[in-house]
Motif scaffolding. Structure first.
Motif, PDB file in Angstrom:
ATOM      1  N   TYR A 168       7.530  24.901  -9.690  1.00 33.19           N
ATOM      2  CA  TYR A 168       7.794  23.509  -9.323  1.00 33.19           C
ATOM      3  C   TYR A 168       8.675  23.387  -8.087  1.00 33.19           C
ATOM      4  O   TYR A 168       8.343  22.681  -7.131  1.00 33.19           O
ATOM      5  N   HIS A 169       9.813  24.063  -8.100  1.00 37.54           N
ATOM      6  CA  HIS A 169      10.771  23.905  -6.998  1.00 37.54           C
ATOM      7  C   HIS A 169      10.239  24.503  -5.700  1.00 37.54           C
ATOM      8  O   HIS A 169      10.592  24.028  -4.610  1.00 37.54           O
ATOM      9  N   ALA A 170       9.399  25.510  -5.789  1.00 35.30           N
ATOM     10  CA  ALA A 170       8.785  26.071  -4.583  1.00 35.30           C
ATOM     11  C   ALA A 170       7.709  25.132  -4.046  1.00 35.30           C
ATOM     12  O   ALA A 170       7.599  24.926  -2.826  1.00 35.30           O
ATOM     13  N   LEU A 171       6.919  24.555  -4.950  1.00 38.37           N
ATOM     14  CA  LEU A 171       5.852  23.642  -4.537  1.00 38.37           C
ATOM     15  C   LEU A 171       6.393  22.308  -4.037  1.00 38.37           C
ATOM     16  O   LEU A 171       5.802  21.677  -3.156  1.00 38.37           O
ATOM     17  N   MET A 172       7.507  21.868  -4.610  1.00 37.45           N
ATOM     18  CA  MET A 172       8.076  20.568  -4.258  1.00 37.45           C
ATOM     19  C   MET A 172       9.446  20.763  -3.606  1.00 37.45           C
ATOM     20  O   MET A 172      10.448  20.170  -4.013  1.00 37.45           O
ATOM     21  N   ASN A 173       9.487  21.584  -2.564  1.00 38.06           N
ATOM     22  CA  ASN A 173      10.749  21.793  -1.854  1.00 38.06           C
ATOM     23  C   ASN A 173      11.069  20.587  -0.984  1.00 38.06           C
ATOM     24  O   ASN A 173      10.276  19.648  -0.873  1.00 38.06           O
ATOM     25  N   ARG A 174      12.229  20.633  -0.326  1.00 41.94           N
ATOM     26  CA  ARG A 174      12.697  19.465   0.418  1.00 41.94           C
ATOM     27  C   ARG A 174      11.746  19.091   1.546  1.00 41.94           C
ATOM     28  O   ARG A 174      11.494  17.903   1.800  1.00 41.94           O
ATOM     29  N   GLN A 175      11.202  20.074   2.230  1.00 44.83           N
ATOM     30  CA  GLN A 175      10.286  19.790   3.323  1.00 44.83           C
ATOM     31  C   GLN A 175       9.018  19.101   2.824  1.00 44.83           C
ATOM     32  O   GLN A 175       8.528  18.161   3.450  1.00 44.83           O
ATOM     33  N   VAL A 176       8.500  19.574   1.686  1.00 40.34           N
ATOM     34  CA  VAL A 176       7.311  18.954   1.094  1.00 40.34           C
ATOM     35  C   VAL A 176       7.618  17.519   0.668  1.00 40.34           C
ATOM     36  O   VAL A 176       6.797  16.609   0.875  1.00 40.34           O
ATOM     37  N   GLN A 177       8.792  17.300   0.095  1.00 43.86           N
ATOM     38  CA  GLN A 177       9.180  15.949  -0.319  1.00 43.86           C
ATOM     39  C   GLN A 177       9.178  14.985   0.869  1.00 43.86           C
ATOM     40  O   GLN A 177       8.641  13.877   0.785  1.00 43.86           O
ATOM     41  N   LEU A 178       9.782  15.426   1.972  1.00 51.79           N
ATOM     42  CA  LEU A 178       9.860  14.566   3.157  1.00 51.79           C
ATOM     43  C   LEU A 178       8.481  14.288   3.735  1.00 51.79           C
ATOM     44  O   LEU A 178       8.182  13.164   4.165  1.00 51.79           O
ATOM     45  N   ARG A 179       7.628  15.313   3.739  1.00 56.40           N
ATOM     46  CA  ARG A 179       6.275  15.123   4.267  1.00 56.40           C
ATOM     47  C   ARG A 179       5.463  14.167   3.397  1.00 56.40           C
ATOM     48  O   ARG A 179       4.728  13.318   3.916  1.00 56.40           O
ATOM     49  N   LEU A 180       5.583  14.328   2.083  1.00 55.27           N
ATOM     50  CA  LEU A 180       4.852  13.444   1.179  1.00 55.27           C
ATOM     51  C   LEU A 180       5.340  11.999   1.311  1.00 55.27           C
ATOM     52  O   LEU A 180       4.541  11.056   1.339  1.00 55.27           O
ATOM     53  N   ALA A 181       6.667  11.828   1.383  1.00 54.34           N
ATOM     54  CA  ALA A 181       7.224  10.480   1.530  1.00 54.34           C
ATOM     55  C   ALA A 181       6.765   9.853   2.848  1.00 54.34           C
ATOM     56  O   ALA A 181       6.373   8.682   2.894  1.00 54.34           O
ATOM     57  N   MET A 222       0.820  -1.200   0.000  1.00 58.83           N
ATOM     58  CA  MET A 222       0.000   0.000   0.000  1.00 58.83           C
ATOM     59  C   MET A 222       0.862   1.261   0.000  1.00 58.83           C
ATOM     60  O   MET A 222       0.528   2.258  -0.636  1.00 58.83           O
ATOM     61  N   THR A 223       1.990   1.204   0.704  1.00 58.31           N
ATOM     62  CA  THR A 223       2.923   2.342   0.703  1.00 58.31           C
ATOM     63  C   THR A 223       3.433   2.607  -0.700  1.00 58.31           C
ATOM     64  O   THR A 223       3.499   3.759  -1.153  1.00 58.31           O
ATOM     65  N   GLU A 224       3.796   1.533  -1.411  1.00 54.27           N
ATOM     66  CA  GLU A 224       4.248   1.695  -2.793  1.00 54.27           C
ATOM     67  C   GLU A 224       3.144   2.257  -3.669  1.00 54.27           C
ATOM     68  O   GLU A 224       3.395   3.103  -4.548  1.00 54.27           O
ATOM     69  N   CYS A 225       1.927   1.814  -3.443  1.00 46.58           N
ATOM     70  CA  CYS A 225       0.777   2.309  -4.194  1.00 46.58           C
ATOM     71  C   CYS A 225       0.651   3.827  -4.043  1.00 46.58           C
ATOM     72  O   CYS A 225       0.540   4.563  -5.033  1.00 46.58           O
ATOM     73  N   TYR A 226       0.679   4.303  -2.803  1.00 43.16           N
ATOM     74  CA  TYR A 226       0.571   5.743  -2.552  1.00 43.16           C
ATOM     75  C   TYR A 226       1.794   6.503  -3.076  1.00 43.16           C
ATOM     76  O   TYR A 226       1.675   7.633  -3.559  1.00 43.16           O
TER      77      TYR A 226
END
Length: 314
Positions: free
Chosen positions: A132-145, A109-113
């Protein structure tokens, strides 16, 4: 009836594959090779993304997270398969069996998401390039992951816990690891209601995510077709091709197994399909992302040259 002998008080026997004594060593060796190559390939992706600054982008961060998931995903079931191929039918305690069931489905399920998040990343990169880079900054990447892990391990709680509370009258699991359908076939009671709940939870989670990915790619397709030159369109499509291939492999095998009533297909069919999504897909993913990606090839070249320079200096 009084079902005293069930769930945590008993053990199961994994039947595995019914192979002859002659073919068993060959099957063991082949599975072991694929498993080791899978671990090496996914670890290679993780190390390469960390070692090369040219891959310090959100897309490759999520690819490295996917590789990390795949390492644990394949390690949840393949060692059990190797054990059954080496020793035949293998006993497994109920606690270990249900833990394997939960972890396997949680990682799936993790892979699915995560595939949905990767599609969102491609959508923002192509459709919102200036932001793009503002919307997908490092903090956002970590939160999404992190959110993909939380969502995956939360969604798997329902089918795993429901299965673990069933009263079991039989012990022999017609599979090489503990999965929903073969375990439900051992229950003493009618599991129709459980199958419906499992189908609803897994179907809604994977189905909604699949629709989400399709919607994003519709937006990507519209944006790409508006690009002025054929070369720019080809470049945009190339950044999505690997992800589309991985999504197709993941959902084709998942739908093949989980669409339909458990046990409605021939016994051997589910086990063969399980080999695809539990072993071959994690094996193919790093190959898809390396062989079909020019940036990865260039990163390998840069890292190799850097290592060669260091060796010469030593």
């Amino acid at each position: 009836m009084n079902y005293v002998n069930h769930t945590w008080t008993q053990s199961f026997i994994l039947a595995g594959f019914t192979t002859t004594a002659t073919l068993r060593p060959l099957a063991f060796f082949g599975t072991l090779c694929i498993y080791l190559l899978t671990l090496a390939g996914n670890m290679f992706i993780i190390v390469l993304v960390q070692a090369d600054s040219g891959l310090s982008t959100p897309m490759y961060f999520f690819i490295s997270v996917l590789s990390f998931v795949e390492i644990w995903y394949v390690s949840t079931t393949v060692p059990t398969l190797l054990h059954t191929l080496l020793h035949g039918c293998s006993p497994i305690s109920s606690a270990v069996c249900f833990i394997q069931l939960y972890v396997f489905h949680s990682l799936g399920m993790t892979e699915c998401y995560l595939l949905g998040v990767m599609a969102l990343d491609r959508y923002l990169a192509i459709c919102r390039p200036l932001h793009y880079h503002a919307l997908m900054n490092r903090q956002v990447q970590l939160r999404l992951a992190g959110a993909t892990w939380v969502a995956g391990f939360s969604a798997a709680l329902v089918p795993s816990s429901l299965t673990a509370t069933l009263p079991f009258c039989l012990k022999k699991v017609a599979h090489y690891f503990c999965d929903l359908a073969p375990l439900m076939q051992l229950a003493c009671v009618d599991t129709g209601w459980h199958a419906q709940v499992h189908g609803a939870v897994i179907g809604i989670a994977t189905g909604c995510n699949f629709v989400f990915i399709l919607g994003l790619y519709v937006g990507i397709l519209k944006a790409v077709l508006k690009l002025p030159s054929a070369s720019s369109r080809a470049k945009a499509f190339s950044t999505c091709s690997s992800h589309v291939t991985v999504v197709a492999l993941f959902y084709a095998s998942a739908f093949a197994v989980y669409v339909g009533y458990p046990g409605s297909r021939p016994e051997g069919t589910d086990k063969l399909i399980a080999l695809v999504y539990a072993l071959l897909t994690p094996f193919l993913n790093p190959i898809i992302y390396s062989l079909r990606n020019k940036e990865v090839k260039e990163a390998v070249k840069r890292v190799t040259e850097r290592i060669g320079t260091i060796w010469r200096e030593l």
